[in-house]
Scaffold this active site. Structure first.
Site, PDB file in Angstrom:
ATOM      1  N   SER A   1     -30.571 -27.260 -55.678  1.00 50.20           N
ATOM      2  CA  SER A   1     -30.131 -28.209 -56.276  1.00 50.20           C
ATOM      3  C   SER A   1     -29.475 -27.695 -57.845  1.00 50.20           C
ATOM      4  O   SER A   1     -29.819 -26.716 -58.054  1.00 50.20           O
ATOM      5  CB  SER A   1     -31.430 -29.106 -56.860  1.00 50.20           C
TER       6      SER A   1
ATOM      7  N   TYR B   1     -39.804 -29.221 -60.789  1.00 46.34           N
ATOM      8  CA  TYR B   1     -39.003 -29.419 -59.582  1.00 46.34           C
ATOM      9  C   TYR B   1     -38.277 -28.498 -59.561  1.00 46.34           C
ATOM     10  O   TYR B   1     -37.888 -27.702 -58.640  1.00 46.34           O
ATOM     11  CB  TYR B   1     -38.525 -30.822 -59.721  1.00 46.34           C
TER      12      TYR B   1
ATOM     13  N   LYS C   1     -37.438 -25.012 -56.832  1.00 47.06           N
ATOM     14  CA  LYS C   1     -35.912 -24.673 -56.256  1.00 47.06           C
ATOM     15  C   LYS C   1     -35.519 -23.205 -56.357  1.00 47.06           C
ATOM     16  O   LYS C   1     -35.122 -22.504 -55.776  1.00 47.06           O
ATOM     17  CB  LYS C   1     -34.802 -25.584 -56.590  1.00 47.06           C
TER      18      LYS C   1
END
Ligand code: UDP
Length: 329
Positions: A122, A146, A150
Protein backbone atom coordinates in the site's frame (compact mmCIF):
# COMPACT_ATOMS: atom_id res chain seq x y z
CA UNK A 1 -6.15 -30.37 -10.74
CA UNK A 2 -3.35 -31.75 -12.83
CA UNK A 3 -1.24 -29.04 -14.39
CA UNK A 4 0.14 -26.78 -11.71
CA UNK A 5 1.20 -23.94 -14.05
CA UNK A 6 -2.23 -22.39 -14.54
CA UNK A 7 -3.37 -22.86 -10.95
CA UNK A 8 -3.03 -19.74 -8.82
CA UNK A 9 -3.94 -19.44 -5.14
CA UNK A 10 -5.77 -16.20 -4.39
CA UNK A 11 -5.89 -15.39 -0.69
CA UNK A 12 -8.75 -13.01 0.02
CA UNK A 13 -10.29 -14.02 -3.31
CA UNK A 14 -13.80 -13.39 -1.98
CA UNK A 15 -12.99 -9.76 -1.21
CA UNK A 16 -13.24 -6.60 -3.26
CA UNK A 17 -9.93 -6.69 -5.14
CA UNK A 18 -9.40 -10.45 -4.90
CA UNK A 19 -12.72 -11.19 -6.61
CA UNK A 20 -11.78 -8.91 -9.52
CA UNK A 21 -8.51 -10.84 -9.80
CA UNK A 22 -10.36 -14.15 -9.88
CA UNK A 23 -12.54 -12.93 -12.78
CA UNK A 24 -9.55 -11.72 -14.74
CA UNK A 25 -7.67 -14.98 -14.23
CA UNK A 26 -10.69 -16.96 -15.45
CA UNK A 27 -10.98 -14.72 -18.53
CA UNK A 28 -7.30 -15.40 -19.23
CA UNK A 29 -7.60 -19.19 -18.96
CA UNK A 30 -6.06 -19.61 -15.50
CA UNK A 31 -7.52 -21.76 -12.74
CA UNK A 32 -7.79 -19.66 -9.60
CA UNK A 33 -8.32 -21.27 -6.21
CA UNK A 34 -9.70 -18.98 -3.51
CA UNK A 35 -8.50 -19.15 0.08
CA UNK A 36 -10.66 -16.94 2.28
CA UNK A 37 -12.06 -17.05 5.80
CA UNK A 38 -15.10 -15.04 4.63
CA UNK A 39 -14.71 -12.64 7.57
CA UNK A 40 -15.00 -9.68 5.22
CA UNK A 41 -15.22 -11.56 1.91
CA UNK A 42 -18.42 -12.68 0.23
CA UNK A 43 -19.07 -16.19 -0.99
CA UNK A 44 -21.34 -14.89 -3.74
CA UNK A 45 -18.36 -13.00 -5.24
CA UNK A 46 -16.74 -16.31 -6.20
CA UNK A 47 -17.83 -17.52 -9.65
CA UNK A 48 -19.28 -21.03 -10.00
CA UNK A 49 -16.65 -23.66 -10.56
CA UNK A 50 -13.88 -21.79 -8.71
CA UNK A 51 -12.82 -23.80 -5.66
CA UNK A 52 -13.13 -22.04 -2.31
CA UNK A 53 -10.98 -23.17 0.59
CA UNK A 54 -12.73 -21.64 3.56
CA UNK A 55 -9.86 -21.31 5.95
CA UNK A 56 -7.82 -18.92 8.00
CA UNK A 57 -4.22 -18.07 7.19
CA UNK A 58 -3.56 -17.84 10.92
CA UNK A 59 -4.09 -21.60 11.04
CA UNK A 60 -0.95 -23.31 9.66
CA UNK A 61 -2.75 -26.65 9.27
CA UNK A 62 -5.42 -25.06 7.06
CA UNK A 63 -2.73 -23.48 4.88
CA UNK A 64 -0.87 -26.79 4.60
CA UNK A 65 -4.07 -28.63 3.63
CA UNK A 66 -4.85 -26.07 0.92
CA UNK A 67 -1.44 -26.44 -0.72
CA UNK A 68 -1.68 -30.23 -0.52
CA UNK A 69 -5.11 -30.31 -2.11
CA UNK A 70 -4.39 -27.71 -4.79
CA UNK A 71 -0.94 -27.73 -6.39
CA UNK A 72 -0.39 -24.15 -7.56
CA UNK A 73 2.40 -22.34 -9.37
CA UNK A 74 1.97 -18.99 -7.60
CA UNK A 75 0.11 -17.09 -4.91
CA UNK A 76 -1.54 -13.69 -5.08
CA UNK A 77 -1.89 -12.56 -1.49
CA UNK A 78 -4.73 -10.09 -0.93
CA UNK A 79 -6.05 -11.33 2.42
CA UNK A 80 -5.55 -8.70 5.10
CA UNK A 81 -7.31 -6.47 7.57
CA UNK A 82 -7.39 -2.98 6.05
CA UNK A 83 -9.05 -0.41 8.31
CA UNK A 84 -6.45 2.06 9.59
CA UNK A 85 -8.29 3.35 12.73
CA UNK A 86 -9.16 -0.22 13.68
CA UNK A 87 -5.45 -1.07 13.45
CA UNK A 88 -4.74 1.73 15.93
CA UNK A 89 -7.40 0.42 18.34
CA UNK A 90 -6.58 -3.30 17.93
CA UNK A 91 -2.96 -3.59 16.81
CA UNK A 92 -2.55 -7.21 17.81
CA UNK A 93 -5.31 -8.27 15.41
CA UNK A 94 -3.47 -6.49 12.64
CA UNK A 95 -0.11 -8.07 13.41
CA UNK A 96 -1.79 -11.48 13.55
CA UNK A 97 -3.98 -11.07 10.46
CA UNK A 98 -1.44 -9.35 8.27
CA UNK A 99 1.98 -10.47 9.49
CA UNK A 100 1.68 -13.83 11.31
CA UNK A 101 -0.81 -15.00 8.68
CA UNK A 102 1.62 -14.09 5.90
CA UNK A 103 4.43 -15.95 7.67
CA UNK A 104 2.17 -19.04 7.77
CA UNK A 105 1.40 -18.60 4.08
CA UNK A 106 5.12 -18.33 3.24
CA UNK A 107 5.87 -21.45 5.30
CA UNK A 108 3.11 -23.28 3.45
CA UNK A 109 4.58 -22.15 0.14
CA UNK A 110 8.02 -23.35 1.18
CA UNK A 111 6.73 -26.80 2.15
CA UNK A 112 4.78 -27.07 -1.08
CA UNK A 113 7.67 -25.85 -3.25
CA UNK A 114 5.83 -22.72 -4.44
CA UNK A 115 8.24 -19.83 -5.03
CA UNK A 116 6.24 -17.05 -6.61
CA UNK A 117 4.10 -14.52 -4.76
CA UNK A 118 2.47 -11.21 -5.65
CA UNK A 119 1.72 -9.19 -2.53
CA UNK A 120 -0.79 -6.39 -1.90
CA UNK A 121 1.14 -3.57 -0.33
CA UNK A 122 0.00 0.00 0.00
CA UNK A 123 0.99 3.62 -0.54
CA UNK A 124 0.59 4.00 3.20
CA UNK A 125 4.19 2.75 3.50
CA UNK A 126 5.21 6.30 2.46
CA UNK A 127 3.32 7.89 5.38
CA UNK A 128 2.38 11.50 4.69
CA UNK A 129 4.68 12.02 1.71
CA UNK A 130 6.38 15.32 0.99
CA UNK A 131 7.09 14.55 -2.67
CA UNK A 132 4.61 14.22 -5.50
CA UNK A 133 4.54 12.07 -7.54
CA UNK A 134 6.08 9.44 -5.29
CA UNK A 135 8.78 7.08 -6.53
CA UNK A 136 9.39 3.68 -4.97
CA UNK A 137 12.74 4.69 -3.53
CA UNK A 138 11.24 7.32 -1.24
CA UNK A 139 12.01 6.55 2.41
CA UNK A 140 9.33 4.52 4.15
CA UNK A 141 7.49 5.98 7.10
CA UNK A 142 5.28 4.02 9.46
CA UNK A 143 2.34 6.04 10.75
CA UNK A 144 0.00 3.38 12.13
CA UNK A 145 -0.08 -0.38 12.81
CA UNK A 146 -1.73 -1.09 9.44
CA UNK A 147 1.13 0.66 7.64
CA UNK A 148 3.61 -1.16 9.87
CA UNK A 149 2.20 -4.54 8.78
CA UNK A 150 2.72 -3.66 5.10
CA UNK A 151 6.30 -2.49 5.72
CA UNK A 152 7.02 -5.62 7.78
CA UNK A 153 5.72 -7.99 5.12
CA UNK A 154 7.73 -6.20 2.42
CA UNK A 155 10.79 -6.68 4.67
CA UNK A 156 10.02 -10.37 5.21
CA UNK A 157 9.59 -10.93 1.47
CA UNK A 158 12.88 -9.14 0.81
CA UNK A 159 14.70 -11.27 3.39
CA UNK A 160 13.29 -14.50 1.96
CA UNK A 161 14.18 -13.46 -1.58
CA UNK A 162 17.74 -12.63 -0.50
CA UNK A 163 17.91 -16.09 1.11
CA UNK A 164 16.91 -17.55 -2.27
CA UNK A 165 13.57 -18.94 -1.04
CA UNK A 166 11.02 -16.93 -3.04
CA UNK A 167 10.48 -14.59 -6.00
CA UNK A 168 8.09 -11.77 -5.17
CA UNK A 169 6.53 -8.60 -6.50
CA UNK A 170 4.97 -6.27 -3.92
CA UNK A 171 2.47 -3.85 -5.43
CA UNK A 172 1.89 -0.62 -3.55
CA UNK A 173 -1.69 0.40 -4.18
CA UNK A 174 -2.79 3.99 -4.20
CA UNK A 175 -6.58 4.66 -3.81
CA UNK A 176 -8.35 1.71 -5.41
CA UNK A 177 -11.94 2.31 -6.49
CA UNK A 178 -14.53 1.40 -9.12
CA UNK A 179 -16.04 -1.96 -9.94
CA UNK A 180 -16.30 -4.57 -12.69
CA UNK A 181 -18.27 -3.41 -15.73
CA UNK A 182 -20.40 -6.54 -15.69
CA UNK A 183 -21.50 -5.95 -12.12
CA UNK A 184 -21.84 -8.42 -9.28
CA UNK A 185 -18.67 -7.45 -7.41
CA UNK A 186 -17.50 -4.26 -5.70
CA UNK A 187 -16.80 -2.77 -2.29
CA UNK A 188 -19.39 -4.27 0.05
CA UNK A 189 -19.31 -2.82 3.53
CA UNK A 190 -22.17 -1.76 5.79
CA UNK A 191 -20.43 1.52 6.54
CA UNK A 192 -17.71 2.24 4.03
CA UNK A 193 -15.11 4.78 5.14
CA UNK A 194 -13.67 5.53 1.69
CA UNK A 195 -14.53 8.64 -0.25
CA UNK A 196 -15.90 7.25 -3.52
CA UNK A 197 -18.39 4.75 -2.04
CA UNK A 198 -19.66 7.51 0.25
CA UNK A 199 -19.97 10.02 -2.60
CA UNK A 200 -21.99 7.47 -4.57
CA UNK A 201 -24.26 6.65 -1.66
CA UNK A 202 -25.10 10.32 -1.41
CA UNK A 203 -25.59 10.60 -5.19
CA UNK A 204 -28.13 7.80 -5.18
CA UNK A 205 -29.92 9.00 -2.07
CA UNK A 206 -28.85 6.20 0.28
CA UNK A 207 -27.10 8.81 2.41
CA UNK A 208 -28.19 12.39 2.98
CA UNK A 209 -24.95 14.26 2.98
CA UNK A 210 -21.25 13.72 2.44
CA UNK A 211 -18.79 14.81 5.12
CA UNK A 212 -15.73 16.51 3.65
CA UNK A 213 -12.96 16.05 6.18
CA UNK A 214 -11.12 19.36 6.19
CA UNK A 215 -10.78 22.14 3.60
CA UNK A 216 -7.80 23.91 5.12
CA UNK A 217 -5.01 21.70 3.74
CA UNK A 218 -2.19 23.23 1.69
CA UNK A 219 -3.64 21.99 -1.64
CA UNK A 220 -5.26 23.64 -4.67
CA UNK A 221 -8.70 23.92 -3.01
CA UNK A 222 -7.89 23.05 0.60
CA UNK A 223 -9.10 19.43 0.42
CA UNK A 224 -6.82 16.37 0.35
CA UNK A 225 -5.48 15.04 -2.93
CA UNK A 226 -5.42 11.35 -3.84
CA UNK A 227 -4.55 9.18 -6.82
CA UNK A 228 -7.54 6.98 -7.71
CA UNK A 229 -6.87 3.78 -9.64
CA UNK A 230 -9.55 1.54 -11.15
CA UNK A 231 -9.71 -1.93 -9.59
CA UNK A 232 -9.70 -3.58 -13.03
CA UNK A 233 -6.52 -1.71 -14.03
CA UNK A 234 -5.07 -2.75 -10.68
CA UNK A 235 -5.73 -6.47 -11.13
CA UNK A 236 -4.39 -6.29 -14.68
CA UNK A 237 -1.07 -5.20 -13.14
CA UNK A 238 -1.19 -8.31 -10.92
CA UNK A 239 -1.60 -10.50 -13.99
CA UNK A 240 1.39 -8.81 -15.62
CA UNK A 241 3.32 -9.34 -12.39
CA UNK A 242 2.45 -13.06 -12.36
CA UNK A 243 3.55 -13.39 -15.99
CA UNK A 244 6.78 -11.46 -15.38
CA UNK A 245 7.58 -13.66 -12.37
CA UNK A 246 6.84 -16.84 -14.34
CA UNK A 247 9.25 -15.73 -17.08
CA UNK A 248 11.84 -14.79 -14.47
CA UNK A 249 11.91 -11.34 -16.11
CA UNK A 250 11.14 -9.32 -13.02
CA UNK A 251 11.45 -10.36 -9.42
CA UNK A 252 11.91 -9.02 -5.94
CA UNK A 253 10.62 -5.56 -6.69
CA UNK A 254 8.24 -3.12 -5.05
CA UNK A 255 6.09 -1.29 -7.58
CA UNK A 256 3.59 1.56 -7.26
CA UNK A 257 0.13 1.21 -8.81
CA UNK A 258 -1.67 4.50 -9.33
CA UNK A 259 -2.90 6.65 -12.19
CA UNK A 260 -0.25 9.30 -11.69
CA UNK A 261 -2.85 12.06 -11.30
CA UNK A 262 -4.14 13.66 -8.14
CA UNK A 263 -7.73 14.73 -7.50
CA UNK A 264 -8.90 16.69 -4.49
CA UNK A 265 -11.99 15.68 -2.53
CA UNK A 266 -13.85 18.62 -4.06
CA UNK A 267 -12.79 17.61 -7.58
CA UNK A 268 -14.05 14.08 -6.96
CA UNK A 269 -17.41 15.48 -5.85
CA UNK A 270 -17.64 17.73 -8.94
CA UNK A 271 -16.76 14.87 -11.27
CA UNK A 272 -19.32 12.62 -9.54
CA UNK A 273 -22.07 15.21 -10.06
CA UNK A 274 -21.20 15.35 -13.77
CA UNK A 275 -20.94 11.59 -14.25
CA UNK A 276 -24.10 10.67 -12.34
CA UNK A 277 -26.24 13.73 -13.12
CA UNK A 278 -27.20 13.77 -9.44
CA UNK A 279 -26.41 16.30 -6.74
CA UNK A 280 -23.95 15.40 -3.98
CA UNK A 281 -24.84 17.57 -0.97
CA UNK A 282 -21.85 17.92 1.33
CA UNK A 283 -20.61 19.82 4.31
CA UNK A 284 -17.12 20.53 5.57
CA UNK A 285 -16.19 18.93 8.88
CA UNK A 286 -12.88 19.10 10.76
CA UNK A 287 -9.89 17.15 9.45
CA UNK A 288 -9.93 13.38 9.93
CA UNK A 289 -6.96 12.44 12.15
CA UNK A 290 -4.15 10.72 10.29
CA UNK A 291 -5.07 11.83 6.75
CA UNK A 292 -2.16 12.59 4.44
CA UNK A 293 -2.31 15.80 2.42
CA UNK A 294 -1.28 14.77 -1.06
CA UNK A 295 -0.64 11.18 -2.22
CA UNK A 296 0.06 10.71 -5.92
CA UNK A 297 1.99 7.85 -7.55
CA UNK A 298 4.59 7.73 -10.18
CA UNK A 299 3.75 4.56 -12.11
CA UNK A 300 6.88 4.83 -14.29
CA UNK A 301 8.34 1.69 -12.70
CA UNK A 302 5.16 -0.35 -13.34
CA UNK A 303 5.30 0.81 -16.94
CA UNK A 304 8.97 0.01 -17.32
CA UNK A 305 9.06 -3.37 -15.58
CA UNK A 306 5.57 -4.72 -16.22
CA UNK A 307 4.46 -2.82 -19.32
CA UNK A 308 1.46 -1.58 -17.31
CA UNK A 309 -0.44 1.58 -18.08
CA UNK A 310 -3.73 2.38 -16.41
CA UNK A 311 -6.55 2.55 -18.97
CA UNK A 312 -9.39 3.94 -16.88
CA UNK A 313 -9.61 7.50 -15.60
CA UNK A 314 -11.62 9.11 -12.82
CA UNK A 315 -14.88 9.27 -14.83
CA UNK A 316 -14.83 5.51 -15.52
CA UNK A 317 -13.98 4.84 -11.90
CA UNK A 318 -16.91 6.97 -10.78
CA UNK A 319 -19.47 5.62 -13.26
CA UNK A 320 -18.63 2.00 -12.38
CA UNK A 321 -18.75 2.82 -8.65
CA UNK A 322 -22.13 4.48 -9.19
CA UNK A 323 -23.45 1.41 -10.98
CA UNK A 324 -22.28 -0.83 -8.17
CA UNK A 325 -23.34 1.28 -5.20
CA UNK A 326 -26.65 2.34 -6.66
CA UNK A 327 -27.82 -0.85 -8.38
CA UNK A 328 -31.43 -1.23 -7.42
CA UNK A 329 -31.84 2.17 -5.80
N1 UDP B 1 -12.91 11.69 2.75
C1 UDP B 1 -13.94 12.62 2.96
N2 UDP B 1 -15.17 12.14 3.28
C2 UDP B 1 -15.45 10.80 3.37
C3 UDP B 1 -14.40 9.89 3.14
C4 UDP B 1 -13.14 10.37 2.84
O1 UDP B 1 -13.72 13.83 2.89
O2 UDP B 1 -16.60 10.44 3.68
C5 UDP B 1 -11.57 12.20 2.37
C6 UDP B 1 -10.49 11.77 3.35
O3 UDP B 1 -10.40 12.68 4.41
C7 UDP B 1 -9.27 11.78 2.43
C8 UDP B 1 -9.80 11.41 1.05
O4 UDP B 1 -11.22 11.65 1.12
O5 UDP B 1 -8.75 13.09 2.34
C9 UDP B 1 -9.58 9.96 0.68
O6 UDP B 1 -10.00 9.17 1.79
P1 UDP B 1 -10.25 7.60 1.67
O7 UDP B 1 -10.74 7.13 2.99
O8 UDP B 1 -11.10 7.30 0.47
O9 UDP B 1 -8.81 7.00 1.35
P2 UDP B 1 -7.42 7.10 2.13
O10 UDP B 1 -6.55 7.94 1.25
O11 UDP B 1 -7.67 7.70 3.48
O12 UDP B 1 -6.95 5.71 2.21
Amino acid sequence: MKSRAQNILITGGAGYIGSHMVRLLLEQGFKPVVFDNLSTGHKEFIPKGVPLVKGDLRDPAAVRRAFRRYPVSAVVHFAAAIVVPESVAEPLNYYENNVSATVNLLKGMKEAGVRRIVFSSSACVYGNPLKSPILENEPLKIENPYGATKVMVEQILGDLARAGCIDFIALRYFNVAGAHSQGGIGIKMAKPTHLIPNVMRVACGLKKELAVFGDDYPTKDGTCVRDYVHVVDLVEAHLLALRALAKGKVKNEVINLGNGRGFSVKEVIEAAVKVTGRPVPHKVLPRRPGDSVNVVASYAKARRLLGWKPQRGLDTILSSAYQWECAGS
